[in-house]
Write a protein that holds these residues in place. Structure first.
Motif, mmCIF file in Angstrom:
data_model
loop_
_atom_site.group_PDB
_atom_site.id
_atom_site.type_symbol
_atom_site.label_atom_id
_atom_site.label_comp_id
_atom_site.label_asym_id
_atom_site.label_seq_id
_atom_site.Cartn_x
_atom_site.Cartn_y
_atom_site.Cartn_z
ATOM 1 N N SER A 134 0.836 -1.212 0.000
ATOM 2 C CA SER A 134 0.000 0.000 0.000
ATOM 3 C C SER A 134 0.868 1.259 0.000
ATOM 4 C CB SER A 134 -0.909 -0.015 1.221
ATOM 5 O OG SER A 134 -0.124 -0.208 2.379
ATOM 6 N N GLU A 135 1.943 1.264 0.825
ATOM 7 C CA GLU A 135 2.767 2.472 0.884
ATOM 8 C C GLU A 135 3.595 2.644 -0.396
ATOM 9 O OE1 GLU A 135 4.887 1.715 4.503
ATOM 10 O OE2 GLU A 135 6.548 0.737 3.471
ATOM 11 N N THR A 136 3.997 1.540 -0.979
ATOM 12 C CA THR A 136 4.775 1.618 -2.223
ATOM 13 C C THR A 136 3.893 2.211 -3.321
ATOM 14 O OG1 THR A 136 5.906 -0.369 -1.497
ATOM 15 C CG2 THR A 136 6.248 0.288 -3.783
ATOM 16 N N GLU A 137 2.686 1.717 -3.348
ATOM 17 C CA GLU A 137 1.726 2.189 -4.341
ATOM 18 C C GLU A 137 1.521 3.705 -4.207
ATOM 19 O OE1 GLU A 137 -1.915 0.056 -3.942
ATOM 20 O OE2 GLU A 137 -3.022 1.446 -5.197
ATOM 21 N N GLU A 138 1.573 4.183 -2.967
ATOM 22 C CA GLU A 138 1.297 5.591 -2.712
ATOM 23 C C GLU A 138 2.434 6.500 -3.173
ATOM 24 O OE1 GLU A 138 -0.048 6.226 1.271
ATOM 25 O OE2 GLU A 138 0.383 8.375 1.156
ATOM 26 N N VAL A 139 3.668 6.049 -2.999
ATOM 27 C CA VAL A 139 4.784 6.964 -3.267
ATOM 28 C C VAL A 139 5.614 6.626 -4.501
ATOM 29 C CG1 VAL A 139 5.074 7.728 -0.881
ATOM 30 C CG2 VAL A 139 6.327 5.717 -1.687
ATOM 31 N N ALA A 140 5.537 5.370 -4.967
ATOM 32 C CA ALA A 140 6.488 4.952 -6.010
ATOM 33 C C ALA A 140 5.997 5.290 -7.409
ATOM 34 C CB ALA A 140 6.757 3.463 -5.893
ATOM 35 N N ASP A 141 6.908 5.847 -8.232
ATOM 36 C CA ASP A 141 6.592 6.087 -9.645
ATOM 37 C C ASP A 141 6.679 4.771 -10.402
ATOM 38 O OD1 ASP A 141 6.650 9.078 -9.499
ATOM 39 O OD2 ASP A 141 8.684 8.631 -8.816
ATOM 40 N N ARG A 142 7.688 4.001 -10.018
ATOM 41 C CA ARG A 142 7.890 2.694 -10.645
ATOM 42 C C ARG A 142 8.104 1.665 -9.551
ATOM 43 N NH1 ARG A 142 10.093 2.846 -15.960
ATOM 44 N NH2 ARG A 142 10.162 4.992 -16.708
ATOM 45 N N ALA A 143 7.935 0.427 -9.950
ATOM 46 C CA ALA A 143 8.153 -0.639 -8.973
ATOM 47 C C ALA A 143 8.663 -1.883 -9.679
ATOM 48 C CB ALA A 143 6.870 -0.938 -8.217
ATOM 49 N N ALA A 144 9.348 -2.693 -8.936
ATOM 50 C CA ALA A 144 9.765 -4.006 -9.429
ATOM 51 C C ALA A 144 9.389 -5.025 -8.374
ATOM 52 C CB ALA A 144 11.264 -4.024 -9.670
ATOM 53 N N ILE A 145 8.967 -6.167 -8.841
ATOM 54 C CA ILE A 145 8.636 -7.238 -7.898
ATOM 55 C C ILE A 145 9.711 -8.303 -8.034
ATOM 56 C CG2 ILE A 145 6.983 -9.056 -7.336
ATOM 57 C CD1 ILE A 145 4.780 -7.139 -8.279
ATOM 58 N N VAL A 146 10.294 -8.646 -6.920
ATOM 59 C CA VAL A 146 11.387 -9.612 -6.939
ATOM 60 C C VAL A 146 10.930 -10.868 -6.214
ATOM 61 C CG1 VAL A 146 12.478 -8.658 -4.853
ATOM 62 C CG2 VAL A 146 13.874 -9.883 -6.485
ATOM 63 N N ARG A 147 11.326 -11.979 -6.773
ATOM 64 C CA ARG A 147 10.972 -13.262 -6.167
ATOM 65 C C ARG A 147 12.139 -14.210 -6.354
ATOM 66 N NH1 ARG A 147 9.064 -18.265 -7.592
ATOM 67 N NH2 ARG A 147 7.595 -19.201 -6.122
ATOM 68 N N ALA A 148 12.572 -14.810 -5.286
ATOM 69 C CA ALA A 148 13.675 -15.778 -5.300
ATOM 70 C C ALA A 148 14.872 -15.256 -6.095
ATOM 71 C CB ALA A 148 13.190 -17.113 -5.859
ATOM 72 N N GLY A 149 15.207 -13.995 -5.877
ATOM 73 C CA GLY A 149 16.406 -13.437 -6.498
ATOM 74 C C GLY A 149 16.254 -13.002 -7.926
ATOM 75 N N GLU A 150 15.012 -12.952 -8.424
ATOM 76 C CA GLU A 150 14.786 -12.523 -9.808
ATOM 77 C C GLU A 150 13.703 -11.453 -9.845
ATOM 78 O OE1 GLU A 150 15.275 -16.064 -12.935
ATOM 79 O OE2 GLU A 150 13.962 -16.532 -11.255
ATOM 80 N N VAL A 151 13.882 -10.498 -10.748
ATOM 81 C CA VAL A 151 12.811 -9.512 -10.942
ATOM 82 C C VAL A 151 11.770 -10.169 -11.833
ATOM 83 C CG1 VAL A 151 12.235 -7.271 -11.940
ATOM 84 C CG2 VAL A 151 14.346 -7.538 -10.651
#
Lengths: 302, 275
Positions: A195-212
């Motif tokens: 929720s907070e990332t959504e509020e402030v971030a222009d861009r985002a990356a989701i990382v899982r098990a060491g990979e974007v």
């Protein structure tokens, strides 16, 4: 000074701890002047990447650039222009808040005025006379935030910055992030709170098990996310109908009439399938970054 | 760099007070005790003759008891490194790894100070703290000298304390080096401590088993002059300790430059999985 439009640039960054592969070729680019959300559950590799960016550990492979510099070759210059808040903040408990902030100020070479620190402490309602050992987790976090932002760095690297803070202080921290952005700083914002990332971030990356697994503009990510739809039908519907709809999942079902569904992409096929069953209620819930996150995890899991 | 230096020095302040006063009190006691044994050499020799070999070895050369320098060496400068060595190995092993194990090093290393300068600042503050302890110990012993028949001046015992400082610096450097190689601070301090203890017992038994000299020469206490330095420092022994200390520091510095800073909870060679 090297010039680059990227505050952080990672290409194929790998890092392993013995047999455990923590980063499996991370590629990402954080443009200067943006707030970048770095999302992932615990153990996904977020902190490992941050520690590589600050030369605390060295990547096994790939290429890293921070503010146009190699953090391994030019680490002092990188750290001079960076503010860092670690995810696991541990402070010297023998000092008071005022003493530790003075230490941090001096470690910045005196470039920060005591007044600046006092203003920040006042803003975050932090009593500088209190010993660190008597502080709650939230108050320690405030010390960490002050030392990260006090020198107005070009790049802020915040690892779970709102951890332990009450909602009012969380808001204050997000305001500080927005202020940093407003003066042209870049913010690398690692969090598992979407929720907070959504509020402030222009861009985002989701990382899982060491990979974007996915990265892009926050708004675009949310557009491509799963949509939650609540449906109430007059007549029961056979569940087999949904087996033939590839992008629709039934999350909850009551009497084959009250359904909670998740849909990726267009809703047309779903609406056609429901037609003829007396649709009394059809409520799509707008996607959140949480949905983006979950949709990628569901996809990986399936 | 000065901020780090003074911050670390502040952290050692209690150790300086505790160890400095302890060594000063022991020194004062040893100096004041001299008068009670100075004229009893014959009876001490008679008692020691009947003692087992190990007791004789531990007591040292009885004929040296009644000489001022021999007394100071055997009863103070020879035994103090074992207790003061605890401080040396614990602080040496903890220069960086203590903060690392507490999860504090990450944040301190995010500041714009090169690893070399950080290393220098922390090692210098430890050296100054050790120097202050030795200084307090010297003051304590010096204060008692006018009240005994030792006939040694305060200036005369400066060199034995210099020798003590150098020996402790060597063990600090060795423990620091070990802390970058071994899994934890405790193990590093323990390993350096074992070398200190082995070295001490080799020096004890070398008087009764001269064949041990070959082995004793490989250990640092052989080059420690202690109370005997009252007559002047043996330059060669001094150089051996200095070179060994520099070597240990050099290796520690190289290891620190390439060190992957661990996060709290990682206490072994293998990094645990963390995010």
């Amino acid at each position: 000074m090297p010039s680059s439009s990227a505050a952080i640039s990672c290409q194929g960054v790998t890092k392993s701890y013995g047999a455990n592969l923590a980063l499996r070729g991370i590629d990402l680019e954080v443009p200067e002047g943006e707030v970048f959300g770095f999302l992932g559950p615990n153990g996904a590799g977020k902190t490992t990447l941050i520690r590589c960016l600050l030369n605390m550990i060295r990547p096994d492979g790939g290429n890293l650039q921070v503010l146009g510099r190699c953090p391994q070759m030019d680490s002092v210059a990188v750290r001079a222009e960076t503010g860092y808040l670690p995810g696991e903040l541990n402070l010297d408990t023998a000092l008071t808040v005022g003493q530790i902030l003075t230490l941090f100020r001096r470690m910045r070479g005196g470039s920060v005025s005591p007044r600046k620190v006092n203003v920040l402490a006042e803003r975050l309602q932090l009593d500088q006379s209190r010993p660190i050992r008597h502080l709650s987790k939230g108050n320690k976090q405030k010390v960490g935030i002050i030392q990260a932002v006090m020198h107005e760095p070009r790049l802020l690297i915040l690892d779970e910055p709102t951890s332990g803070l009450d909602p009012l202080m969380q808001r204050e921290v997000l305001t500080l992030v927005q202020e940093a952005k407003a003066r042209g700083a870049s913010v690398f914002f690692s969090s598992h709170l979407l929720s907070e990332t959504e509020e402030v971030a222009d861009r985002a990356a989701i990382v899982r098990a060491g990979e974007v697994v996915v990265s892009g503009e926050t708004s675009a990510l949310m557009r491509n996310a799963l949509v939650r739809v609540s449906v109430t039908l007059e007549r029961a519907i056979a569940m087999e109908v949904f087996d033939h709809l590839p992008n629709v999942w039934v999350m909850a079902n009551r009497n084959d009439r009250d359904l909670a569904l998740q849909v990726r992409g267009e809703l047309d096929a779903l609406m056609r399938a429901l037609a003829g069953h007396g649709v009394q209620r059809f409520e799509p819930v707008p996607a959140t970054l949480e949905d983006v996150f979950l949709s990628h995890y569901l996809r990986m899991a399936s | 760099m000065s901020a780090t230096f003074f911050y670390m020095l502040r952290r050692y302040r209690l150790s300086v007070v505790f160890w400095g006063l302890s060594l000063a009190v022991i020194g004062t006691f040893v100096v004041l005790m001299y008068g009670s044994v100075a004229d009893k050499q014959k009876s001490i020799e008679r008692i020691m003759k009947g003692m087992p070999l190990i007791v004789k070895a531990l007591a040292g050369d009885v004929s040296q008891f009644v000489t001022p320098v021999g007394w100071l060496h055997l009863k103070y400068f020879f035994v103090v490194p074992v207790s003061f060595g605890v401080f040396a190995v614990v602080t040496g092993a903890g220069v960086f790894v203590h903060d690392e194990e507490q999860g504090r090093l990450d944040l301190l290393m995010a500041y714009p100070l090169s690893r070399t300068r950080l290393f220098l600042a922390r090692c210098a503050s430890l050296a100054v703290a050790t120097c202050l302890i030795v200084l307090v110990a010297w003051i304590g012993m010096s204060a008692a000298l006018p009240y005994t028949e030792l006939g040694v001046s305060a200036a005369g015992i400066v060199l034995p304390f210099v020798s003590l400082f150098l020996l402790m610096s060597f063990f600090q450097a060795l423990a620091l080096c070990f802390s970058f190689i071994l899994p934890s601070r405790n193990i590093a301090a323990g390993a350096a401590g074992i070398i200190l203890i082995v070295s001490f017992f080799l020096e004890v038994f070398v008087h009764v088993k001269p064949k041990l000299m070959m082995v004793a020469r490989l250990f640092p206490l052989r080059y420690y002059q202690g109370g005997m330095a009252t007559h002047g420092l043996n330059v060669l022994d001094l150089l051996v300790l200095l070179v060994a200390t520099s070597l240990a520091l050099g290796v520690a510095w190289k290891l620190f430059l390439s060190r992957q800073i661990r996060v709290m909870g990682e206490g072994s060679f293998r990094f645990g999985g963390h995010q």
